[in-house]
Design a protein around this motif. Structure first.
Motif, PDB file in Angstrom:
ATOM      1  N   ALA A   1       0.835  -1.199   0.000  1.00  0.00           N
ATOM      2  CA  ALA A   1       0.000   0.000   0.000  1.00  0.00           C
ATOM      3  C   ALA A   1       0.872   1.253   0.000  1.00  0.00           C
ATOM      4  N   LEU A   2       1.929   1.245   0.839  1.00  0.00           N
ATOM      5  CA  LEU A   2       2.806   2.418   0.880  1.00  0.00           C
ATOM      6  C   LEU A   2       3.498   2.609  -0.464  1.00  0.00           C
ATOM      7  N   TYR A   3       3.854   1.481  -1.115  1.00  0.00           N
ATOM      8  CA  TYR A   3       4.479   1.578  -2.437  1.00  0.00           C
ATOM      9  C   TYR A   3       3.515   2.212  -3.433  1.00  0.00           C
ATOM     10  N   VAL A   4       2.238   1.777  -3.374  1.00  0.00           N
ATOM     11  CA  VAL A   4       1.249   2.312  -4.318  1.00  0.00           C
ATOM     12  C   VAL A   4       1.080   3.809  -4.097  1.00  0.00           C
ATOM     13  N   VAL A   5       1.074   4.242  -2.829  1.00  0.00           N
ATOM     14  CA  VAL A   5       0.927   5.680  -2.555  1.00  0.00           C
ATOM     15  C   VAL A   5       2.158   6.443  -3.043  1.00  0.00           C
ATOM     16  N   ALA A   6       3.344   5.947  -2.665  1.00  0.00           N
ATOM     17  CA  ALA A   6       4.557   6.715  -2.936  1.00  0.00           C
ATOM     18  C   ALA A   6       4.931   6.684  -4.406  1.00  0.00           C
ATOM     19  N   HIS A   7       4.491   5.660  -5.130  1.00  0.00           N
ATOM     20  CA  HIS A   7       4.863   5.517  -6.538  1.00  0.00           C
ATOM     21  C   HIS A   7       3.733   5.960  -7.452  1.00  0.00           C
ATOM     22  N   GLY A   8       2.720   6.645  -6.885  1.00  0.00           N
ATOM     23  CA  GLY A   8       1.530   6.949  -7.657  1.00  0.00           C
ATOM     24  C   GLY A   8       1.786   7.846  -8.846  1.00  0.00           C
ATOM     25  N   HIS A   9       2.837   8.699  -8.802  1.00  0.00           N
ATOM     26  CA  HIS A   9       3.049   9.576  -9.937  1.00  0.00           C
ATOM     27  C   HIS A   9       4.024   8.975 -10.946  1.00  0.00           C
ATOM     28  N   HIS A  10       4.487   7.742 -10.723  1.00  0.00           N
ATOM     29  CA  HIS A  10       5.334   7.095 -11.729  1.00  0.00           C
ATOM     30  C   HIS A  10       4.695   5.866 -12.331  1.00  0.00           C
ATOM     31  N   SER A  11       3.776   5.228 -11.623  1.00  0.00           N
ATOM     32  CA  SER A  11       3.121   4.033 -12.142  1.00  0.00           C
ATOM     33  C   SER A  11       1.654   4.099 -11.722  1.00  0.00           C
ATOM     34  N   PRO A  12       0.808   3.202 -12.252  1.00  0.00           N
ATOM     35  CA  PRO A  12      -0.593   3.232 -11.818  1.00  0.00           C
ATOM     36  C   PRO A  12      -0.704   3.161 -10.307  1.00  0.00           C
ATOM     37  N   GLY A  13      -1.597   3.951  -9.746  1.00  0.00           N
ATOM     38  CA  GLY A  13      -1.749   3.951  -8.292  1.00  0.00           C
ATOM     39  C   GLY A  13      -2.002   5.364  -7.823  1.00  0.00           C
ATOM     40  N   GLY A  14      -1.777   5.603  -6.550  1.00  0.00           N
ATOM     41  CA  GLY A  14      -1.982   6.935  -5.998  1.00  0.00           C
ATOM     42  C   GLY A  14      -2.656   6.863  -4.650  1.00  0.00           C
ATOM     43  N   GLY A  15      -3.080   8.018  -4.179  1.00  0.00           N
ATOM     44  CA  GLY A  15      -3.590   8.119  -2.821  1.00  0.00           C
ATOM     45  C   GLY A  15      -4.831   7.289  -2.570  1.00  0.00           C
ATOM     46  N   PHE A  16      -5.795   7.343  -3.488  1.00  0.00           N
ATOM     47  CA  PHE A  16      -7.045   6.632  -3.250  1.00  0.00           C
ATOM     48  C   PHE A  16      -6.812   5.123  -3.190  1.00  0.00           C
ATOM     49  N   GLN A  17      -6.089   4.600  -4.206  1.00  0.00           N
ATOM     50  CA  GLN A  17      -5.875   3.156  -4.259  1.00  0.00           C
ATOM     51  C   GLN A  17      -5.039   2.682  -3.076  1.00  0.00           C
ATOM     52  N   GLY A  18      -3.927   3.380  -2.823  1.00  0.00           N
ATOM     53  CA  GLY A  18      -3.067   2.983  -1.716  1.00  0.00           C
ATOM     54  C   GLY A  18      -3.788   3.094  -0.386  1.00  0.00           C
ATOM     55  N   GLY A  19      -4.594   4.148  -0.231  1.00  0.00           N
ATOM     56  CA  GLY A  19      -5.341   4.306   1.018  1.00  0.00           C
ATOM     57  C   GLY A  19      -6.334   3.186   1.226  1.00  0.00           C
ATOM     58  N   VAL A  20      -6.992   2.768   0.134  1.00  0.00           N
ATOM     59  CA  VAL A  20      -7.948   1.670   0.267  1.00  0.00           C
ATOM     60  C   VAL A  20      -7.237   0.387   0.670  1.00  0.00           C
ATOM     61  N   ILE A  21      -6.043   0.130   0.069  1.00  0.00           N
ATOM     62  CA  ILE A  21      -5.323  -1.096   0.420  1.00  0.00           C
ATOM     63  C   ILE A  21      -4.897  -1.041   1.882  1.00  0.00           C
ATOM     64  N   LEU A  22      -4.405   0.124   2.304  1.00  0.00           N
ATOM     65  CA  LEU A  22      -3.951   0.262   3.697  1.00  0.00           C
ATOM     66  C   LEU A  22      -5.129   0.092   4.658  1.00  0.00           C
ATOM     67  N   GLY A  23      -6.279   0.714   4.324  1.00  0.00           N
ATOM     68  CA  GLY A  23      -7.450   0.542   5.175  1.00  0.00           C
ATOM     69  C   GLY A  23      -7.894  -0.912   5.216  1.00  0.00           C
ATOM     70  N   ALA A  24      -7.814  -1.604   4.061  1.00  0.00           N
ATOM     71  CA  ALA A  24      -8.219  -3.005   4.014  1.00  0.00           C
ATOM     72  C   ALA A  24      -7.324  -3.857   4.896  1.00  0.00           C
ATOM     73  N   SER A  25      -6.031  -3.477   5.014  1.00  0.00           N
ATOM     74  CA  SER A  25      -5.151  -4.271   5.878  1.00  0.00           C
ATOM     75  C   SER A  25      -5.575  -4.142   7.332  1.00  0.00           C
ATOM     76  N   PHE A  26      -6.053  -2.957   7.735  1.00  0.00           N
ATOM     77  CA  PHE A  26      -6.532  -2.828   9.123  1.00  0.00           C
ATOM     78  C   PHE A  26      -7.844  -3.578   9.312  1.00  0.00           C
ATOM     79  N   ILE A  27      -8.692  -3.590   8.253  1.00  0.00           N
ATOM     80  CA  ILE A  27      -9.924  -4.371   8.332  1.00  0.00           C
ATOM     81  C   ILE A  27      -9.585  -5.846   8.477  1.00  0.00           C
ATOM     82  N   LEU A  28      -8.495  -6.274   7.809  1.00  0.00           N
ATOM     83  CA  LEU A  28      -8.072  -7.674   7.909  1.00  0.00           C
ATOM     84  C   LEU A  28      -7.654  -8.012   9.336  1.00  0.00           C
TER      85      LEU A  28
END
Lengths: 123, 263
Positions: B137-164
Motif C-alpha cells: 500500500a505504501l508503495y502504491v501511494v509513494a509511486h503513484g506519480h510514476h506508475s498506476p496507483g496513488g492516494g485513493f488506491q493505496g489508502g484503500v489497500i492500507l485501510g483493508a489491511s486494518f480491516i483484515l
C-alpha cells in the motif's frame, strides 16, 4: 518452441482444473463440498495458469544484462502465485468456518451421521 | 399493476433517448473526433496533456498529473466527499453510554470447524500477509506519480489491511492499533495536508493549488520538480483520509456503532 509447448500445457492444465472447479461448484450437494471444489480447483488452476505465463516470458530471454526486465516480470508473477497459494485456501477455510459457526447443516450420507460427533463440538 | 406499466414506459423512453443520444457520439477512439484532434487548428486538451505533461511537471503518469495537479480542485473535493461520507456514517451509527449496552453484539461463538478455539489458520496467514499488504500500500501511494496507483488506491489497500486485522482477530485488537481518536484525527489531517498545499501557494502570491511556486519552499531546481513533489504530498494526504475513513466505516458498521466486539 519447447518453452511455448510447456507454457501451453500448463495453461491448458489450469483451464481443465478451472472446469472441474466450476462443475463441482454447480453439481455438489451442499455448502461444504461446493467450497471444497471451488477452493481446491481455483487455487491449483490459478497457480498453473500463472506459472504458464511465467514460463512463456522466458521465450524472449537471451542474456541477463539485456533481458533482466523479463526476469522482473517472472518474479512478479511468482509473487502473485505465492500470494494466491497463501490466501486462497485460507479464505476458503474462513468461509467454511463461518458456515459452521452459522450452523449450516452438512448433507450427510445415511448411516454416517455419527462420525461428525467424534471430535467436533455439537451444535 | 398500473404503476408498473407506467414505470416500464418511463424506463423504455428514457433508455431510448439515451441510446439515441449515444448514436451522435464519435466512434470509440476516433482520432478525428473533437476531443482527440481539436477544433480547427486549435489543439485539443488531451493533445496538450499528452505532449506537455512531462515538460510541465516531470511526472510520467499523465493520469496522476491531471488528477492531482491540473484538476487539483476536483480531487480535493473528492477527498472531502469521502471524508463527509465517513463522518455521516459516524454521526448516524456511533452510540455511547446506555444505548451502547443495549445495542452491543455478543462475541462470536468460540468454536471452529477444525476443533481449535484459536482460529490458528486464519490468524497465521493474516500475520504473514498483513505486513506485505501494508508495504504494498505504501508503495502504491509513494509511486503513484510514476506508475498506476496513488492516494485513493493505496489508502484503500492500507485501510483493508486494518480491516483484515479486525477480521482475523477481533475489532478490539484492531482498535488497539488504530483507535477511534487516531482515525478521526488522521482523516482530518489528510484533508488539511491537501488544503495546506493549496493554501501555501496562496501565501506565495499564486492561485490556490498552483504548485509551481512551491519551489521557493521545497528548494527544488524549478517549478517542474516542485509540482512533482507537491503531487506526492497531496497523494499522501488523500491516502491518510481514505485509510482512516475506510476503517471507520468498517468499525462502525460491523459493531453497530458500539465499537466493541463486532464481527
Amino acid at each position: 518452441m519447447i518453452i511455448t509447448i510447456i507454457s501451453m500445457a500448463l495453461v491448458v492444465g489450469g483451464l481443465v482444473f478451472f472446469l472441474g472447479a466450476s462443475t463441482g461448484l454447480i453439481r455438489f450437494p451442499d455448502f461444504y463440498t461446493r467450497m471444497h471444489a471451488a477452493g481446491k480447483g481455483d487455487t491449483l488452476s490459478s497457480l498453473l495458469v500463472l506459472l504458464g505465463f511465467a514460463v512463456y516470458q522466458l521465450k524472449d530471454f537471451q542474456s541477463f544484462s539485456e533481458n533482466w526486465l523479463v526476469l522482473l516480470v517472472i518474479v512478479k508473477l511468482l509473487g502473485i502465485s505465492a500470494f494466491i497459494l497463501l490466501t486462497s485456501p485460507t479464505s476458503t477455510h474462513a468461509l467454511m468456518d463461518a458456515g459452521w459457526e452459522d450452523e449450516v447443516e452438512p448433507e450427510i450420507q445415511k448411516g454416517r451421521e455419527n462420525h461428525l460427533n467424534d471430535d467436533y463440538p455439537k451444535f | 399493476m398500473l404503476t408498473k406499466v407506467f414505470a416500464t414506459i418511463a424506463v423504455v423512453i428514457t433508455g431510448g433517448l439515451l441510446l439515441y443520444g449515444v448514436s451522435d457520439f464519435p466512434a470509440f477512439g476516433d482520432p478525428h473526433s473533437p476531443a482527440n484532434a481539436g477544433v480547427g487548428n486549435e489543439e485539443s486538451i488531451s493533445q496538450y496533456f499528452i505532449t506537455q505533461t512531462y515538460k510541465d511537471t516531470k511526472v510520467p503518469n499523465i493520469v496522476t498529473a491531471v488528477l492531482a495537479d491540473y484538476r487539483g480542485y476536483d480531487t480535493m473535493f473528492e477527498t472531502v466527499v469521502i471524508f463527509a461520507a465517513g463522518i455521516a456514517i459516524f454521526a448516524i451509527l456511533r452510540v455511547t453510554g446506555n444505548e451502547a449496552e443495549k445495542k452491543s453484539i455478543k462475541p462470536p461463538l468460540d468454536s471452529s470447524i477444525n476443533g481449535d478455539h484459536q482460529r490458528i489458520i486464519v490468524g497465521t496467514t493474516c500475520r504473514i500477509v498483513i505486513p506485505v499488504v501494508q508495504m504494498f500500500a505504501l508503495y502504491v501511494v509513494a509511486h503513484g506519480h510514476h506508475s498506476p496507483g496513488g492516494g485513493f488506491q493505496g489508502g484503500v489497500i492500507l485501510g483493508a489491511s486494518f480491516i483484515l486485522v479486525a477480521m482475523s482477530e477481533d475489532l478490539n485488537a484492531a482498535l488497539r492499533r488504530f483507535s477511534e481518536k487516531t482515525y478521526l484525527t488522521l482523516a482530518c489531517v489528510g484533508i488539511l495536508i491537501y488544503a495546506g498545499f493549496g493554501l501555501m501557494c496562496q501565501f506565495l502570491e499564486r492561485n490556490f493549488l498552483d504548485y509551481g511556486i512551491l519551489q521557493k519552499v521545497l528548494f527544488t531546481d524549478g517549478p517542474e520538480m516542485a509540482r512533482s513533489h507537491s503531487m506526492l504530498g497531496v497523494e499522501v494526504g488523500v491516502a491518510f483520509t481514505v485509510t482512516a475513513i475506510m476503517f471507520a466505516i468498517y468499525a462502525n458498521l460491523s459493531s453497530r456503532g458500539v465499537l466493541k466486539n463486532g464481527l
